[in-house]
Motif scaffolding. Structure first.
Motif, PDB file in Angstrom:
ATOM      1  N   PHE A 336       0.842  -1.198   0.000  1.00  0.00           N
ATOM      2  CA  PHE A 336       0.000   0.000   0.000  1.00  0.00           C
ATOM      3  C   PHE A 336       0.878   1.249   0.000  1.00  0.00           C
ATOM      4  N   ASP A 337       0.286   2.390  -0.353  1.00  0.00           N
ATOM      5  CA  ASP A 337       1.000   3.655  -0.136  1.00  0.00           C
ATOM      6  C   ASP A 337       0.267   4.461   0.930  1.00  0.00           C
ATOM      7  N   ALA A 338       0.702   5.703   1.130  1.00  0.00           N
ATOM      8  CA  ALA A 338       0.191   6.498   2.263  1.00  0.00           C
ATOM      9  C   ALA A 338      -1.238   6.992   2.037  1.00  0.00           C
ATOM     10  N   LYS A 339      -1.704   6.952   0.790  1.00  0.00           N
ATOM     11  CA  LYS A 339      -3.023   7.542   0.485  1.00  0.00           C
ATOM     12  C   LYS A 339      -4.173   6.829   1.197  1.00  0.00           C
ATOM     13  N   ILE A 340      -3.977   5.568   1.516  1.00  0.00           N
ATOM     14  CA  ILE A 340      -5.124   4.811   2.045  1.00  0.00           C
ATOM     15  C   ILE A 340      -4.967   4.460   3.531  1.00  0.00           C
ATOM     16  N   VAL A 341      -3.934   4.995   4.193  1.00  0.00           N
ATOM     17  CA  VAL A 341      -3.688   4.621   5.597  1.00  0.00           C
ATOM     18  C   VAL A 341      -4.931   4.850   6.465  1.00  0.00           C
ATOM     19  N   HIS A 342      -5.691   5.911   6.192  1.00  0.00           N
ATOM     20  CA  HIS A 342      -6.876   6.227   7.018  1.00  0.00           C
ATOM     21  C   HIS A 342      -7.986   5.192   6.856  1.00  0.00           C
ATOM     22  N   LEU A 343      -7.878   4.367   5.815  1.00  0.00           N
ATOM     23  CA  LEU A 343      -8.935   3.366   5.582  1.00  0.00           C
ATOM     24  C   LEU A 343      -8.598   2.024   6.231  1.00  0.00           C
ATOM     25  N   LEU A 344      -7.328   1.872   6.655  1.00  0.00           N
ATOM     26  CA  LEU A 344      -6.902   0.559   7.154  1.00  0.00           C
ATOM     27  C   LEU A 344      -7.573   0.211   8.489  1.00  0.00           C
ATOM     28  N   ARG A 345      -8.043  -1.051   8.595  1.00  0.00           N
ATOM     29  CA  ARG A 345      -8.709  -1.519   9.816  1.00  0.00           C
ATOM     30  C   ARG A 345      -7.689  -1.723  10.923  1.00  0.00           C
ATOM     31  N   ASP A 346      -8.158  -1.853  12.154  1.00  0.00           N
ATOM     32  CA  ASP A 346      -7.233  -1.931  13.296  1.00  0.00           C
ATOM     33  C   ASP A 346      -6.299  -3.139  13.221  1.00  0.00           C
ATOM     34  N   GLU A 347      -6.652  -4.149  12.410  1.00  0.00           N
ATOM     35  CA  GLU A 347      -5.806  -5.329  12.295  1.00  0.00           C
ATOM     36  C   GLU A 347      -4.450  -5.005  11.660  1.00  0.00           C
ATOM     37  N   TYR A 348      -4.347  -3.825  11.040  1.00  0.00           N
ATOM     38  CA  TYR A 348      -3.059  -3.403  10.448  1.00  0.00           C
ATOM     39  C   TYR A 348      -2.226  -2.632  11.466  1.00  0.00           C
ATOM     40  N   ARG A 349      -2.749  -2.502  12.688  1.00  0.00           N
ATOM     41  CA  ARG A 349      -2.001  -1.737  13.698  1.00  0.00           C
ATOM     42  C   ARG A 349      -1.723  -2.558  14.956  1.00  0.00           C
ATOM     43  N   ILE A 350      -1.776  -3.882  14.850  1.00  0.00           N
ATOM     44  CA  ILE A 350      -1.511  -4.701  16.033  1.00  0.00           C
ATOM     45  C   ILE A 350       0.005  -4.882  16.186  1.00  0.00           C
ATOM     46  N   ALA A 351       0.425  -5.266  17.392  1.00  0.00           N
ATOM     47  CA  ALA A 351       1.878  -5.391  17.671  1.00  0.00           C
ATOM     48  C   ALA A 351       2.476  -6.589  16.950  1.00  0.00           C
ATOM     49  N   GLN A 357       8.276  -1.277   5.791  1.00  0.00           N
ATOM     50  CA  GLN A 357       7.974   0.083   5.359  1.00  0.00           C
ATOM     51  C   GLN A 357       9.207   0.719   4.737  1.00  0.00           C
ATOM     52  N   ALA A 358       9.007   1.611   3.762  1.00  0.00           N
ATOM     53  CA  ALA A 358      10.139   2.323   3.157  1.00  0.00           C
ATOM     54  C   ALA A 358       9.626   3.568   2.442  1.00  0.00           C
ATOM     55  N   ASP A 359      10.558   4.481   2.135  1.00  0.00           N
ATOM     56  CA  ASP A 359      10.147   5.735   1.497  1.00  0.00           C
ATOM     57  C   ASP A 359      10.105   5.646  -0.021  1.00  0.00           C
ATOM     58  N   THR A 360      10.706   4.564  -0.575  1.00  0.00           N
ATOM     59  CA  THR A 360      10.590   4.349  -2.024  1.00  0.00           C
ATOM     60  C   THR A 360      10.233   2.886  -2.265  1.00  0.00           C
ATOM     61  N   LEU A 361       9.659   2.613  -3.422  1.00  0.00           N
ATOM     62  CA  LEU A 361       9.349   1.223  -3.755  1.00  0.00           C
ATOM     63  C   LEU A 361      10.641   0.431  -3.947  1.00  0.00           C
ATOM     64  N   GLU A 362      11.666   1.139  -4.435  1.00  0.00           N
ATOM     65  CA  GLU A 362      12.964   0.482  -4.646  1.00  0.00           C
ATOM     66  C   GLU A 362      13.564   0.030  -3.309  1.00  0.00           C
ATOM     67  N   GLU A 363      13.355   0.836  -2.262  1.00  0.00           N
ATOM     68  CA  GLU A 363      13.844   0.453  -0.923  1.00  0.00           C
ATOM     69  C   GLU A 363      12.967  -0.651  -0.318  1.00  0.00           C
ATOM     70  N   LEU A 364      11.663  -0.588  -0.613  1.00  0.00           N
ATOM     71  CA  LEU A 364      10.738  -1.554  -0.005  1.00  0.00           C
ATOM     72  C   LEU A 364      10.934  -2.967  -0.573  1.00  0.00           C
ATOM     73  N   ALA A 365      11.132  -3.043  -1.899  1.00  0.00           N
ATOM     74  CA  ALA A 365      11.134  -4.349  -2.580  1.00  0.00           C
ATOM     75  C   ALA A 365      12.066  -5.386  -1.943  1.00  0.00           C
ATOM     76  N   PRO A 366      13.338  -5.056  -1.691  1.00  0.00           N
ATOM     77  CA  PRO A 366      14.234  -6.089  -1.121  1.00  0.00           C
ATOM     78  C   PRO A 366      13.868  -6.489   0.314  1.00  0.00           C
ATOM     79  N   LYS A 367      13.021  -5.695   0.954  1.00  0.00           N
ATOM     80  CA  LYS A 367      12.629  -6.023   2.334  1.00  0.00           C
ATOM     81  C   LYS A 367      11.523  -7.085   2.377  1.00  0.00           C
TER      82      LYS A 367
END
Ligand SMILES: Cc1cc2nc3c(=O)[nH]c(=O)nc-3n(C[C@H](O)[C@H](O)[C@H](O)COP(=O)(O)OP(=O)(O)OC[C@H]3O[C@@H](n4cnc5c(N)ncnc54)[C@H](O)[C@@H]3O)c2cc1C
Length: 497
Positions: A336-351, A357-367
């Motif tokens: 996902f990107d930041a545009k939809i964070v407000h729509l995410l259900r609480d299950e995306y915020r559990i411990a 997470q990363a600031d670019t898709l290029e940084e995110l991909a290898p993770k």
């Protein structure tokens, strides 16, 4: 109470989840003496029902109906909420479409026709409901709009439901025998007249005028999952209880019961890839990850393999677990990107979560553990570059914001991933419950292989087959348990006369 202390009762209920509790209370209301047997210890009672989020799918034609179920709704700013309606016709359409028109029409008619009443009955038992704002309706332009036929959830989810029903059982004096496993049905001359149980390694025969089977599916049994659902299903995570092992199915088949429903089918969702093998009540249903319609799903090769925006999650979540099960390594990542964070259900915020997470898709991909970096970057490049119609994003409707020309187009909510930070969640398949069960009449009587009701034997809940094939609309399971639980309890009570 132990089995040794139990005298013969009119109605013996196998199980202590939603269907069983409602069957027991209904039989009691009809004047029967009732007892329940639960294979689990008291602190793990209640089967899958305790793990539920409490979604409850019932028909309603106006706000007045909703106020009867959830009076607190009156305190809300109703001018900013569009609850819509959910009529018998809409419910039938959904059941037909989702099950490819294989659902048993008579059972489905009883389910739908009694769904609202089932909610009122639960309220009478002390169960509270709340509007499903933010789960089944998003705020767009200052207004909430319900989209999935689900206006209310049970307040406090499955744990509130099970605790409230068991309080009620205690208050009316219905004993629950814990750590007591049903192993066989006892046949009298003319009818089923009891259950053989195991308790502390000892065997007991418990006599009863009638028996209600409400002991769930076989989702907790790896061997049966592999045998009926197919290869690798023994490796799936189990979302709920570890106690629904299919003994009830075998007990009934052994005395000649007929089967019904989709035995090679099951409800299976996207579930955190590092979740424990069985459900954890302290987390409940929140290892699930249901907001994939607003993102992009990739497999180990970095490829998309389904249309994330085919429909609202309520109508695809229960079959998309199967799609993940077909992927290499049995996993996928939701991006996902930041545009939809407000729509995410609480299950995306559990411990306890598998998240990168990363600031670019290029940084995110290898993770993204296990994913081909070049493959996923190419997929996301193509996804973002794909032509799209100039329509606004709207999570409350099938907005038609689609990609055009991809190997698998995303047909709704296909916003580009272009707003950092980017975040991703690792998922595998989590099996909820199995669709295969026992054949029963609309009076919840279990039928034998010649199509005749077996005297003294009833079924309700997950073990009742014939409602679900291929897919499932969220919130139907609990309603079916209440509707057929009540019928089974009442009919079992009446049958002893
Ligand atoms: C994580 C999760 C979330 C869910 N969310 C929802 C939701 O929001 N809305 C919805 O409608 N549905 C939901 N479901 C599905 C729902 O849980 C089931 O459809 C419903 O609860 C099944 O009720 P039941 O009474 O048939 O079975 P269960 O609640 O599983 O009860 C079966 C009982 O039988 C007992 N038992 C099993 N074998 C034996 C034996 N041999 N002897 C004695 N006792 C035995 C078990 O221990 C258990 O107490 C969810 C399921 C899960 C796992």
């Amino acid at each position: 109470m132990t089995p040794a202390e139990l005298d013969k009762v009119d109605v013996l209920v196998v199980g202590a989840g939603n269907a069983a509790c409602n069957a027991a209370l209904s039989a009691h209301e009809a004047g029967a003496t009732v007892a329940m047997i639960e294979t689990a210890p008291k602190d793990a009672r209640g089967g899958n029902s305790a793990f539920t989020g409490g979604a409850f799918r019932f028909t309603y034609s106006s706000i007045d109906d909703l106020l009867r179920l959830a009076p607190d709704i009156a305190d809300l700013d109703l001018a900013s909420i569009d609850f819509g309606t959910y009529t018998d016709g809409q419910y039938f359409d959904d059941m037909g479409r989702l099950t490819e028109y294989r659902c048993d029409p008579e059972l489905t008619e009883v389910l739908i026709g009694s769904s609202f009443e089932a909610g009122l009955w639960l309220r009478q038992q002390g169960v509270r409901f709340q509007p499903a704002l933010g789960r089944q309706a998003f705020k767009v332009g200052g207004k909430f709009k319900f989209w999935g036929g689900l206006a209310c959830h049970i307040f406090g989810g499955g744990q509130h439901l099970v605790a409230t029903l068991h309080d009620r059982l205690e208050r009316v004096g219905i004993p629950v025998l814990y750590d007591t496993t049903a192993t066989a049905l006892l046949r009298g001359d003319t009818r089923i007249d009891g259950v053989r149980v195991r308790h502390s390694f000892r065997q007991y025969d418990l006599r009863a005028g009638a028996v209600v089977m409400a002991c769930g599916g076989f989702e907790s049994n790896a061997e049966m999952r592999a045998r009926y659902l197919g290869p690798n299903w023994d490796l799936a995570k189990v979302r709920g209880t570890k106690y629904n092992t299919g003994i009830g199915h075998r007990m009934a088949i052994d005395i000649g019961a007929a089967v019904a429903g989709h035995w090679s089918g099951a409800h299976a969702v996207q579930w955190d890839m590092n979740a424990p093998p069985y459900g954890d009540l302290s987390v409940g249903d929140r290892f699930q990850k249901h907001n994939y319609p607003f993102g992009v799903l990739v497999n180990a090769r970095g490829q998309r393999f389904l249309d994330e925006g085919l429909d609202f999650h309520s109508y695809t979540y229960a079959k998309y677990g199967h799609e993940v099960m077909r992927q290499p390594g049995l996993f996928a990542w939701q991006i996902f990107d930041a545009k939809i964070v407000h729509l995410l259900r609480d299950e995306y915020r559990i411990a306890r979560i598998t998240k990168e997470q990363a600031d670019t898709l290029e940084e995110l991909a290898p993770k993204l553990t296990g994913v081909d970096t070049a493959g996923v970057l190419e997929t996301l490049r193509q996804y973002n570059a794909a032509p799209r119609p100039d329509v606004p994003f709207n999570p409350n409707v099938h907005d038609g914001l689609r990609t055009i020309g991809l190997p698998i187009d995303k047909t709704n909510w296909a916003q580009k991933l272009d707003t950092p930070p980017y975040h991703a969640y690792g998922v595998t398949a989590g099996v909820t419950f199995t669709f295969g069960g026992l054949k029963a009449t609309t009076s919840a009587e279990v039928e034998d292989t010649s199509g005749m009701p077996i005297p003294g034997l009833y079924a309700a809940g997950e073990i009742l087959g014939g409602l679900y094939f291929h897919n499932y609309g969220s919130g139907t399971g609990l309603v079916a348990g209440v509707v057929f639980g009540r019928i089974a309890g009442q009919q079992a009570a009446l049958s002893r006369r």
